[in-house]
Enzyme design. Sequence first.
Site, short mmCIF file in Angstrom:
data_model
loop_
_atom_site.label_atom_id
_atom_site.label_comp_id
_atom_site.label_asym_id
_atom_site.label_seq_id
_atom_site.Cartn_x
_atom_site.Cartn_y
_atom_site.Cartn_z
N CYS A 262 0.88 -1.19 0.00
CA CYS A 262 0.00 0.00 0.00
C CYS A 262 0.90 1.22 0.00
CB CYS A 262 -0.91 0.00 1.23
SG CYS A 262 -1.91 -1.48 1.44
N SER A 263 1.59 1.48 -1.09
CA SER A 263 2.78 2.32 -1.08
C SER A 263 2.54 3.82 -1.14
CB SER A 263 3.70 1.93 -2.23
OG SER A 263 4.93 2.59 -2.12
N PRO A 265 1.77 7.69 -0.77
CA PRO A 265 2.50 8.44 -1.81
C PRO A 265 3.99 8.10 -1.91
CG PRO A 265 2.23 9.81 0.11
CD PRO A 265 1.52 8.52 0.43
N ASP A 313 -4.38 -4.32 -6.14
CA ASP A 313 -5.21 -4.25 -4.94
C ASP A 313 -4.62 -5.20 -3.90
OD1 ASP A 313 -7.11 -4.30 -2.95
OD2 ASP A 313 -8.82 -4.50 -4.31
N CYS A 384 -1.57 4.53 10.76
CA CYS A 384 -1.49 5.85 11.39
C CYS A 384 -2.73 6.08 12.24
CB CYS A 384 -1.30 6.95 10.35
SG CYS A 384 -2.57 7.00 9.07
#
Length: 449
Positions: A262-263, A265, A313, A384
């Site tokens: 899930c790179s 930005p 995905d 986060c």
Amino acid sequence: MAVDLARETALKILYDITENHAYSNISVNRHLENDKLREIDRSFATELVYGTVKWLLQIDYVLGKYSSVKLKKLSPWIKNILRLGIYQLLHTDRIPVSAACNTGVELAKRYGHQASSRFVNAVLRNIAKSKNNIPYPDKSDNVNYLSILYSHPVWMVEKWIELYGTEFTEELLKSNNQVPDFIIRTNTLKTDRVTLLDMLHKEGISAEPGRYIEEAVILKSPSSITNLEVFKNGYFQVQDESSMLAAKILDPKEGETVIDVCSAPGGKATHMAQLMNNKGTIIARDVYQHKLKLIEQSCCRLGIDIIKTEIHDACCLDETFTGKADRVLIDAPCSGLGIIRKKPDIKYSRTEKELREITGLQREILKNSSKYLKPGGYLLYSTCTIQQEENLDIVSDFLEDNPDFRLTGFQELMPPTLDIASSAEGYIQLFPNINQTDGFFISKIKREK
């Protein structure tokens, strides 16, 4: 009297956020492209927007106490003019009462009518007169009192009191309303921190070393950083220290194959490339092409060529990579309740229902991504947020179902100035009120077989 351009711009952005449900950062960036705005106007408009959004729950409570018209009956434009005015009256010291009231009146004339402007003037003047005696909820009603005083939804306050207790929760709420440090990461492929600090000072930017990470720098005057030569030349990347910790703890080595599922930005991917001395392979994936483009642009600016971007995905297993990766990074989609300081609209857009739904997504991503690891490889799962059900609960359930994987301690990889005992057990939770970083969870998992 002419309408103040900075305040009018702030009003348009606030309308976009509250009425069109636009993301605050996207709306701010779009509206501030206006060529007529001076740099000082852009800064002031940004402060007004984020300040008003940050205190929106409290502002609406106060507005409800002083308005003779119910909030839902007010025109959206007039309501947002009043919100901007109340923010200036209650939460800024340098703006005179007359300026806050008069500019609100002028905006009301443009976006309402004569009666609207008189109404705005009356409400704002009344609040200004009694700003030190506003009838907030009684302290005996602990949850509602904290909710209004610190402008956080009731359900969020209740949940955090249940998890962390009242005293900790109040400190957390207070911290969420503070302006975070603006942190950048030195690009060690091109320079070192001492040299970067010197280059920043020569461009007139006040800066100092970060708290924890040796690449981190705190900028004291961060406006228009993309115009700096030192940015254009790729000497740094914007990134919070909590996020920098993720790559440090995963600890990728030269020549390894790493998958960042899930790179975008791309902050963690480019940091890993630095740690790998730009030698090896990093597969950086996301579901949107425009987000992958951001990673590619950063790589070009930073001088990185080992990152390969791919649309994929993370919820779907890619069997071509089964057992191929030395390390896997999962910075999972989450509620974002650890970055309220930066994105205050998160407080109002998130719901308990969404929290329950997102944990299913997180479980699926962790289950599928773990299959990419070679035996002996390492996986890092981070978010986060500060919600246990998105963090340690997800990891614990995964380990219970997958006996070939285990948490592995990483205290030797922790910065000397950041002593968190649970790092020896394989996970840490950062909080803004304790660590002065984003609220961030990191866990490290090893595949044994």
